[in-house]
Design an enzyme around this catalytic site. Sequence first.
Site, PDB file in Angstrom:
ATOM      1  N   ASP A   9       0.753  -1.149  -0.078  1.00 33.21           N
ATOM      2  CA  ASP A   9       0.254  -0.208   0.134  1.00 33.21           C
ATOM      3  C   ASP A   9       0.962   1.357  -0.057  1.00 33.21           C
ATOM      4  OD1 ASP A   9      -2.374   1.854   0.206  1.00 33.21           O
ATOM      5  OD2 ASP A   9      -3.216   0.017   1.131  1.00 33.21           O
ATOM      6  N   HIS A  35       1.782   1.866  -3.455  1.00 31.63           N
ATOM      7  CA  HIS A  35       0.614   2.726  -4.167  1.00 31.63           C
ATOM      8  C   HIS A  35       1.072   4.159  -4.219  1.00 31.63           C
ATOM      9  CE1 HIS A  35      -2.954  -0.217  -2.968  1.00 31.63           C
ATOM     10  NE2 HIS A  35      -2.023  -0.740  -3.670  1.00 31.63           N
TER      11      HIS A  35
END
Length: 454
Positions: free
Chosen positions: A276, A310
């Site tokens: 993430d 991300h």
Amino acid sequence: MKNLLLLAIVVAIFSSCTPTKNKLKIKKVTVKAPFDMPAISYPDFSDCPAFLITDFGAAQGDQQKTSKAIAKAIDAANQIGGASVVIPEGEWLTGTIHFKSNVNLHLQKGAVLLFSDNPKDYLPAVHTTWEGLECYNYSPLIYAFECQNVAITGEGELKARMDFWKNWFSRPAGHMNSLKRLYELAGKGVPVEDRQMVNDTANMRPQFIQFNRSENVLLDGVKITNSPFWTIHPYLCKDVVIRNLQVYAHGHNNDGVDPEMTQNMLIEDCVFDQGDDAIAVKSGRNQDAWRLDTPTRNLVIRNCFVRNGHQLLAVGSELSGGVENVLMDNCAVADGASMFHLVFIKTNERRGGFVKNIYVSNVKADKMREGILGIETDVLYQWRDLVPTYEVRLTPISDVYLENIKANNVKFTYRILGQREMPVKRVGLTNVDADTIREERNIAENLEGFTWDQ
């Protein structure tokens, strides 16, 4: 009885040491920033005793003995006012580790602390959070609550077993229902001690490392592998230094570091490889954050390298306490990394809070799935239809500055989507561009005071 006698002897011996030999030091690091950045305090245990966990009964391959030994060593270190709890070379199975003040968990080179993936090893439930909402949940694997002068140092590795936790990555109906219940409890101001989230269906994974309401925190040198949830979570902390870490965690919601309602913090010389966001700056969600009223403030990130994830730097969406004074400088993203944005600020009509004084400079990256800068004010994900909006509070966003940013291939350079009722204000780009732009170069709605010096 034998172990209790050993503990008493160790405490007695080191309690008689001279203060100059036994006293831990508090050091300060001064960081330059385009805002008023105070010196950050952190503990130095170099003159403190070292307690080897094997002297307290730790045994390789025996999780119960090692867990108890670490707890006893932490207690002994705390009682004498400062010491290092030393994990020697080899693999050591353990359950949860709960810090006390004036303790350094030190992992020698070749040491691996391997954490159980049995949820029962992280009970009883502790005062923690889930995505910005306070609750009682499974203890983080490493947990400090209201501690001062705590550290994790060394050249060893903290590693989480994942065979069981990965079964909770999917969000089945029971989990989502528990999330809705927590949202409603927080929205109605139910006391945190009455928000008990450990049951057969909630499946709320714990953070790997959470320093909760603690001061003078140091993480230096260790490798961190795998995590059930957020990897490093300084929550309501003051004076935090994180440096020289290697983080690898590719499970669901595996952010690298999540500073939340934390003030005066330095992150430097780290390598992140996670599923993430690398650095996800947060400050609580909705009513809980308005109650706690503590912005994340004075955060510097420098000289870090991101292999995958991300976002390089995310702000939000849990930012209801406010975020201000953030500097990221001299960071890079690996070639071939599959990132979304370099900088992504996200909020929605439920958050309130504020974002201001965000500075990002001297960053290089390869291909981005989205773009260099994204600012969006209507990011609700699954929550849009899952729960109602109890109170509308918009988020003022202003003073966001990027300088010397280069990417090879992006969908857009910037996409800034403010709200008509509250436009984004004062965004400045200097020497920010990409070699290839796949779609629309620049996208802006409800933006005031924009400058772009190429």
